[in-house]
Design a protein around this motif. Structure first.
Motif, short mmCIF file in Angstrom:
data_model
loop_
_atom_site.label_atom_id
_atom_site.label_comp_id
_atom_site.label_asym_id
_atom_site.label_seq_id
_atom_site.Cartn_x
_atom_site.Cartn_y
_atom_site.Cartn_z
N ALA A 1 0.86 -1.18 0.00
CA ALA A 1 0.00 0.00 0.00
C ALA A 1 0.89 1.23 0.00
CB ALA A 1 -0.93 0.02 1.21
N TRP B 1 -0.20 7.36 -10.28
CA TRP B 1 -0.68 6.62 -9.10
C TRP B 1 -1.69 5.56 -9.48
CZ3 TRP B 1 2.94 7.44 -6.01
CH2 TRP B 1 3.60 8.67 -6.03
N SER B 2 -2.35 5.71 -10.62
CA SER B 2 -3.24 4.65 -11.09
C SER B 2 -2.44 3.50 -11.69
CB SER B 2 -4.23 5.19 -12.12
OG SER B 2 -3.58 5.53 -13.34
N PRO C 1 -2.67 -0.26 -3.83
CA PRO C 1 -3.62 0.82 -3.55
C PRO C 1 -2.90 2.04 -2.97
CG PRO C 1 -4.47 -1.28 -2.78
CD PRO C 1 -3.05 -1.52 -3.16
N ASP D 1 -6.30 6.28 -4.92
CA ASP D 1 -7.48 5.41 -4.90
C ASP D 1 -8.45 5.81 -3.80
OD1 ASP D 1 -6.56 3.41 -6.94
OD2 ASP D 1 -4.95 3.17 -5.48
N ILE E 1 -4.51 -2.89 4.62
CA ILE E 1 -4.50 -3.35 3.23
C ILE E 1 -3.25 -4.17 2.95
CG2 ILE E 1 -4.32 -2.57 0.83
CD1 ILE E 1 -6.13 -0.18 1.65
N THR F 1 -5.45 -7.69 -3.42
CA THR F 1 -5.68 -6.24 -3.36
C THR F 1 -5.33 -5.57 -4.68
OG1 THR F 1 -3.47 -5.89 -2.39
CG2 THR F 1 -5.32 -6.13 -0.86
N ARG F 2 -4.31 -6.06 -5.34
CA ARG F 2 -3.96 -5.48 -6.64
C ARG F 2 -5.00 -5.82 -7.70
NH1 ARG F 2 2.56 -5.28 -7.06
NH2 ARG F 2 2.92 -4.52 -4.94
N LYS G 1 -7.92 -3.47 -7.24
CA LYS G 1 -7.65 -2.15 -7.84
C LYS G 1 -7.81 -2.21 -9.36
CE LYS G 1 -4.21 1.52 -8.24
NZ LYS G 1 -3.11 2.26 -7.58
N ARG G 2 -7.25 -3.24 -9.98
CA ARG G 2 -7.36 -3.35 -11.44
C ARG G 2 -8.81 -3.43 -11.89
NH1 ARG G 2 -2.76 -6.80 -10.81
NH2 ARG G 2 -4.09 -8.66 -10.78
N VAL H 1 -11.69 -2.55 -10.29
CA VAL H 1 -12.50 -1.35 -10.05
C VAL H 1 -12.11 -0.24 -11.03
CG1 VAL H 1 -13.13 0.42 -8.37
CG2 VAL H 1 -12.92 -1.96 -7.64
N GLU H 2 -10.84 -0.19 -11.41
CA GLU H 2 -10.41 0.80 -12.39
C GLU H 2 -11.10 0.59 -13.74
OE1 GLU H 2 -7.96 3.55 -12.35
OE2 GLU H 2 -8.71 3.35 -10.31
#
Length: 262
Positions: free
Chosen positions: A54, A105-106, A111, A132, A209, A217-218, A221-222, A224-225
């Motif tokens: 994180a 950062w994206s 996260p 995020d 996290i 967790t990664r 993020k992928r 939801v993006e």
């Protein structure tokens, strides 16, 4: 790394958490070319780090980031070149330096949590939008301030704001440049939640996290993006691909064993 660049942002990694600190407190962490470069360098250095679960993005001193350095505005008034529109090698979807300082950062797999206190004006707010999650002090002041300087948000702001607050509110904020408190920012969807000590809260969340499966967790993020940015069928297929890669993997099996006390 150029000396000015190296002094603008501090990066520390400990216990699976990377802390990225804008480090120009005497200028309220105002943005200049060296700060933009430092943010891009810090972000890109984290893209391939497997030891980071994180990231906490924060500012030293009394503010998160007060926006563009006043010297840059003076240069613009005198016909000086803009600082963020010069094309560079693409970084993801971004070519301009200022956009890359946000967009990077994206691209970081872990996260990213922004801890916002004091001021987050103009480009400073747009940097926070690149995270995020945004945790803000109730009395923080946030503003999409560019219109008050005869400009537009050009650091991904016009693309990120509508996702968070809706098109109408995004237009209202960008067309007026009005300031909102941290408390009001949460109500608008501009921030995730408020905390009296946003850095401590962000660090605690980052630790939580980072304690989970990094593959999971990664993947979150992928996925939801992708939401709202690709056709639904593509997003659902991506879900199946991610879950297929996770189920039964050594990391996921280890998590199950820990949960079951085996």
């Amino acid at each position: 790394m150029d000396d000015d660049v190296s002094r603008r942002v501090a990066l520390e990694v400990a216990d699976g958490i990377a802390t990225v600190r804008l480090d120009r407190p005497d200028k309220l962490n105002a943005l200049d070319p060296a700060m933009f470069e430092a943010l891009v360098e810090a972000g890109t250095s984290l893209i391939d780090r497997d030891d980071v679960g994180a990231v906490v993005l924060t500012g030293a001193g009394r503010a998160f980031c007060a926006g563009l350095d006043f010297g840059s505005f003076a240069a613009m008034a005198e016909g000086g070149a803009a600082r963020v529109v010069v094309p560079r090698e693409p970084l993801g979807a971004a070519r301009a330096l200022g956009q890359q300082a946000v967009h990077v950062w994206s691209l970081v797999p872990a996260p990213v949590i922004a801890a916002v206190h004091g001021f987050a004006f103009g480009g400073g707010l747009q940097i926070a939008l690149g995270a995020d999650i945004r945790i803000v002090a109730p009395d923080a002041q946030l503003s999409v301030m560019e219109v008050q300087w005869g400009l537009v948000p050009d650091m991904c702001g016009t693309q990120l704001l509508p996702e968070l607050v809706g098109r109408d509110v995004a237009k209202e904020l960008a067309l007026t440049g009005r300031k909102v408190s941290g408390t009001d920012a949460v109500g608008l969807g501009l921030a995730t939640r408020a905390a009296d000590d946003p850095l401590a809260d962000a660090q605690a969340l980052a630790a939580e996290i980072a304690g989970h499966s990094r593959s999971a967790t990664r993947a979150v993020k992928r996925l939801v993006e992708l939401a709202g940015r690709v056709p639904l069928a593509e997003g659902l297929q991506a879900e199946q691909e991610e879950i297929g890669a996770l189920i039964g993997s050594p990391e996921q099996a280890a998590v199950v064993r820990r949960r079951l006390g085996a």
